[in-house]
Motif scaffolding. Structure first.
Motif, PDB file in Angstrom:
ATOM      1  N   ALA A  23     -14.467  -1.681 -15.088  1.00 50.87           N
ATOM      2  CA  ALA A  23     -14.712  -0.485 -13.938  1.00 50.87           C
ATOM      3  C   ALA A  23     -14.313  -1.074 -12.567  1.00 50.87           C
ATOM      4  CB  ALA A  23     -16.100  -0.198 -14.021  1.00 50.87           C
ATOM      5  N   ASP A  24     -14.217  -2.066 -12.324  1.00 53.38           N
ATOM      6  CA  ASP A  24     -14.207  -2.554 -10.862  1.00 53.38           C
ATOM      7  C   ASP A  24     -12.440  -2.470 -10.609  1.00 53.38           C
ATOM      8  OD1 ASP A  24     -16.846  -2.948 -10.070  1.00 53.38           O
ATOM      9  OD2 ASP A  24     -16.853  -5.055 -10.260  1.00 53.38           O
ATOM     10  N   LEU A  25     -11.691  -2.932 -11.877  1.00 58.62           N
ATOM     11  CA  LEU A  25     -10.350  -3.061 -11.718  1.00 58.62           C
ATOM     12  C   LEU A  25      -9.821  -1.934 -11.407  1.00 58.62           C
ATOM     13  CD1 LEU A  25      -9.552  -6.103 -14.066  1.00 58.62           C
ATOM     14  CD2 LEU A  25      -9.810  -6.088 -11.431  1.00 58.62           C
ATOM     15  N   VAL A  26     -10.251  -0.947 -12.367  1.00 61.57           N
ATOM     16  CA  VAL A  26      -9.712   0.561 -12.187  1.00 61.57           C
ATOM     17  C   VAL A  26      -9.902   1.236 -10.740  1.00 61.57           C
ATOM     18  CG1 VAL A  26     -10.266   3.079 -13.108  1.00 61.57           C
ATOM     19  CG2 VAL A  26     -10.206   1.277 -14.461  1.00 61.57           C
ATOM     20  N   ALA A  27     -11.235   0.946 -10.028  1.00 58.94           N
ATOM     21  CA  ALA A  27     -11.431   1.135  -8.695  1.00 58.94           C
ATOM     22  C   ALA A  27     -10.429   0.655  -7.911  1.00 58.94           C
ATOM     23  CB  ALA A  27     -12.755   1.039  -8.381  1.00 58.94           C
ATOM     24  N   LEU A  28     -10.064  -0.671  -8.351  1.00 50.20           N
ATOM     25  CA  LEU A  28      -9.162  -1.357  -7.021  1.00 50.20           C
ATOM     26  C   LEU A  28      -7.945  -0.654  -7.182  1.00 50.20           C
ATOM     27  CD1 LEU A  28      -8.234  -3.657  -5.228  1.00 50.20           C
ATOM     28  CD2 LEU A  28      -7.854  -5.007  -7.440  1.00 50.20           C
ATOM     29  N   GLY A  45      -4.936   8.644  -3.449  1.00 48.10           N
ATOM     30  CA  GLY A  45      -5.881   9.123  -2.683  1.00 48.10           C
ATOM     31  C   GLY A  45      -5.897   8.826  -1.005  1.00 48.10           C
ATOM     32  N   ASP A  46      -6.732   9.032  -0.294  1.00 52.35           N
ATOM     33  CA  ASP A  46      -6.496   9.062   1.033  1.00 52.35           C
ATOM     34  C   ASP A  46      -6.881   7.512   1.371  1.00 52.35           C
ATOM     35  OD1 ASP A  46      -5.803  11.351   1.849  1.00 52.35           O
ATOM     36  OD2 ASP A  46      -7.990  12.113   2.023  1.00 52.35           O
ATOM     37  N   ASP A  47      -7.834   6.911   0.504  1.00 51.49           N
ATOM     38  CA  ASP A  47      -8.017   5.379   0.870  1.00 51.49           C
ATOM     39  C   ASP A  47      -6.709   4.620   0.591  1.00 51.49           C
ATOM     40  OD1 ASP A  47     -10.716   5.942   1.109  1.00 51.49           O
ATOM     41  OD2 ASP A  47     -11.366   5.367  -0.868  1.00 51.49           O
ATOM     42  N   SER A  48      -5.931   4.920  -0.052  1.00 55.16           N
ATOM     43  CA  SER A  48      -4.666   4.167  -0.494  1.00 55.16           C
ATOM     44  C   SER A  48      -4.010   4.089   0.897  1.00 55.16           C
ATOM     45  CB  SER A  48      -3.984   4.751  -1.612  1.00 55.16           C
ATOM     46  OG  SER A  48      -3.274   5.912  -1.234  1.00 55.16           O
ATOM     47  N   ARG A  49      -4.053   4.961   1.767  1.00 56.54           N
ATOM     48  CA  ARG A  49      -3.216   5.391   2.837  1.00 56.54           C
ATOM     49  C   ARG A  49      -3.440   4.115   3.927  1.00 56.54           C
ATOM     50  NH1 ARG A  49      -0.478   9.884   2.466  1.00 56.54           N
ATOM     51  NH2 ARG A  49      -1.400  11.487   1.213  1.00 56.54           N
ATOM     52  N   ALA A  50      -4.430   3.438   3.857  1.00 57.30           N
ATOM     53  CA  ALA A  50      -4.777   2.348   4.663  1.00 57.30           C
ATOM     54  C   ALA A  50      -3.698   1.088   4.421  1.00 57.30           C
ATOM     55  CB  ALA A  50      -6.264   1.590   4.530  1.00 57.30           C
ATOM     56  N   GLY A  51      -3.146   1.324   3.277  1.00 57.54           N
ATOM     57  CA  GLY A  51      -2.217   0.039   2.950  1.00 57.54           C
ATOM     58  C   GLY A  51      -0.813   0.613   2.833  1.00 57.54           C
ATOM     59  N   TRP A  52       0.175  -0.221   2.564  1.00 56.66           N
ATOM     60  CA  TRP A  52       1.531   0.379   2.584  1.00 56.66           C
ATOM     61  C   TRP A  52       2.111   0.542   0.778  1.00 56.66           C
ATOM     62  CZ3 TRP A  52       5.773  -2.298   0.227  1.00 56.66           C
ATOM     63  CH2 TRP A  52       5.237  -3.866   0.063  1.00 56.66           C
ATOM     64  N   THR A  53       1.104   0.656   0.201  1.00 56.14           N
ATOM     65  CA  THR A  53       1.657   0.592  -1.298  1.00 56.14           C
ATOM     66  C   THR A  53       1.131   1.807  -1.774  1.00 56.14           C
ATOM     67  OG1 THR A  53      -0.126  -0.616  -2.434  1.00 56.14           O
ATOM     68  CG2 THR A  53       1.639  -1.826  -1.794  1.00 56.14           C
ATOM     69  N   THR A  54       0.734   2.669  -1.208  1.00 53.48           N
ATOM     70  CA  THR A  54       0.191   3.906  -1.578  1.00 53.48           C
ATOM     71  C   THR A  54       1.465   4.952  -2.179  1.00 53.48           C
ATOM     72  OG1 THR A  54      -0.783   6.228  -0.805  1.00 53.48           O
ATOM     73  CG2 THR A  54       0.826   5.233   0.701  1.00 53.48           C
ATOM     74  N   GLU A  55       1.089   5.871  -3.275  1.00 48.56           N
ATOM     75  CA  GLU A  55       1.761   6.710  -3.994  1.00 48.56           C
ATOM     76  C   GLU A  55       1.317   7.950  -3.609  1.00 48.56           C
ATOM     77  OE1 GLU A  55       2.851   3.978  -7.853  1.00 48.56           O
ATOM     78  OE2 GLU A  55       1.445   5.345  -8.055  1.00 48.56           O
ATOM     79  N   ALA A  56       0.399   8.254  -2.806  1.00 47.95           N
ATOM     80  CA  ALA A  56      -0.333   9.333  -2.702  1.00 47.95           C
ATOM     81  C   ALA A  56       0.758  10.605  -2.147  1.00 47.95           C
ATOM     82  CB  ALA A  56      -1.400   9.370  -1.386  1.00 47.95           C
ATOM     83  N   ASP A  57       1.847  10.145  -1.453  1.00 46.18           N
ATOM     84  CA  ASP A  57       2.580  11.230  -0.931  1.00 46.18           C
ATOM     85  C   ASP A  57       3.433  11.844  -2.186  1.00 46.18           C
ATOM     86  OD1 ASP A  57       1.981  11.169   1.712  1.00 46.18           O
ATOM     87  OD2 ASP A  57       3.321   9.517   2.063  1.00 46.18           O
ATOM     88  N   ARG A  76      -6.344  -4.878  -2.350  1.00 47.93           N
ATOM     89  CA  ARG A  76      -7.218  -3.935  -1.614  1.00 47.93           C
ATOM     90  C   ARG A  76      -6.490  -3.434  -0.298  1.00 47.93           C
ATOM     91  NH1 ARG A  76     -11.593  -3.142  -3.652  1.00 47.93           N
ATOM     92  NH2 ARG A  76     -12.685  -4.705  -4.647  1.00 47.93           N
ATOM     93  N   PRO A  77      -6.249  -2.014   0.003  1.00 46.06           N
ATOM     94  CA  PRO A  77      -5.546  -1.777   0.922  1.00 46.06           C
ATOM     95  C   PRO A  77      -5.613  -2.174   2.531  1.00 46.06           C
ATOM     96  CG  PRO A  77      -6.331   0.267  -0.481  1.00 46.06           C
ATOM     97  CD  PRO A  77      -7.011  -1.204  -1.029  1.00 46.06           C
ATOM     98  N   GLY A  78      -6.864  -2.658   2.794  1.00 48.49           N
ATOM     99  CA  GLY A  78      -7.194  -3.234   3.911  1.00 48.49           C
ATOM    100  C   GLY A  78      -6.534  -4.455   4.227  1.00 48.49           C
ATOM    101  N   LEU A  79      -6.375  -5.116   2.657  1.00 49.74           N
ATOM    102  CA  LEU A  79      -5.776  -6.502   3.151  1.00 49.74           C
ATOM    103  C   LEU A  79      -4.242  -6.752   2.980  1.00 49.74           C
ATOM    104  CD1 LEU A  79      -8.368  -8.211   0.683  1.00 49.74           C
ATOM    105  CD2 LEU A  79      -8.398  -8.203   3.475  1.00 49.74           C
ATOM    106  N   GLN A  80      -3.705  -5.410   2.613  1.00 48.08           N
ATOM    107  CA  GLN A  80      -2.282  -5.441   2.222  1.00 48.08           C
ATOM    108  C   GLN A  80      -1.620  -5.836   3.610  1.00 48.08           C
ATOM    109  OE1 GLN A  80      -0.976  -1.926   0.657  1.00 48.08           O
ATOM    110  NE2 GLN A  80      -2.501  -1.740  -1.033  1.00 48.08           N
ATOM    111  N   GLY A  81      -0.370  -6.338   3.623  1.00 50.56           N
ATOM    112  CA  GLY A  81       0.292  -6.808   4.706  1.00 50.56           C
ATOM    113  C   GLY A  81       0.018  -8.389   5.321  1.00 50.56           C
ATOM    114  N   ALA A  82      -0.902  -8.803   4.634  1.00 50.87           N
ATOM    115  CA  ALA A  82      -1.193 -10.058   5.293  1.00 50.87           C
ATOM    116  C   ALA A  82      -0.821 -11.232   4.384  1.00 50.87           C
ATOM    117  CB  ALA A  82      -2.548 -10.247   5.237  1.00 50.87           C
TER     118      ALA A  82
END
Length: 179
Positions: free
Chosen positions: A20-25, A32-44, A97-103
């Motif tokens: 369940a945790d991995l599905v959420a990750l 969704g909107d949470d993914s936009r915090a990172g650069w790997t989003t497919e939301a567009d 995790r979106p907030g950790l991407q790019g590091a």
């Protein structure tokens, strides 16, 4: 006083309790909107789900796959799938995790995945598919030694297990790296 590096990553194989945790990750990294915090989003260009519990459970239970859980200070920060397919290993379901991407985590995780593919299965090659319109993501993998093959496979339009496309020009491009 502890000398452990608080930024160090630890790696382990996923178990049923992680599903369940991995599905959420994965959902948070791609949709969704949470993914936009990172650069790997497919939301567009993709809506709906990226994966579900049945798909993740199938990877966890498969004798030819490892779903690698990546933790930092006991918290799950990333995951990726390694699936043994003869003389190569397929790399997929890579999520940070979106907030950790790019590091720099992705580079470290990818290197560990490649090492495990060589050591666990003696793989000579790592393969992955990336949605063809993801030029920035494809460029990321090219910088890490992956080669664009130009080989495209169709996006599974109409199969909502892979998401709901927001455009009609999606396909998967095969990327390959010799290990």
């Amino acid at each position: 006083m502890s000398t452990a590096d608080p930024t160090a990553l630890s790696f382990r194989s996923a178990v049923e309790a992680d599903v369940a945790d991995l599905v959420a990750l994965v959902e948070s990294a791609y949709r969704g909107d949470d993914s936009r915090a990172g650069w790997t989003t497919e939301a567009d260009y993709l809506d709906g789900q990226r994966t579900d519990e049945a798909a993740v459970r199938g990877i966890v239970e498969s004798p030819d796959s490892i779903l690698l859980v990546v933790e930092r200070e006991g918290a799950v920060v990333a995951c990726c799938q390694l699936e043994h397919r003869g003389d190569y290993v397929y790399f997929g379901m890579f999520a940070v995790r979106p907030g950790l991407q790019g590091a720099g985590l992705g580079k470290e995780i990818l290197a560990e995945a490649e090492r495990r593919a060589r050591e666990t299965w003696g793989a000579e090659e790592m393969r992955m598919t990336v949605v063809n319109v993801r030029e920035e993501l494809i460029a990321y993998y090219v910088r890490r030694g992956y080669r664009r093959t130009g080989e495209l496979s169709p996006f599974p339009y109409g199969d909502e297990r892979f998401g709901v496309p927001l455009r009609d020009d999606l396909a998967f491009e095969l990327l390959v790296k010799s290990l």
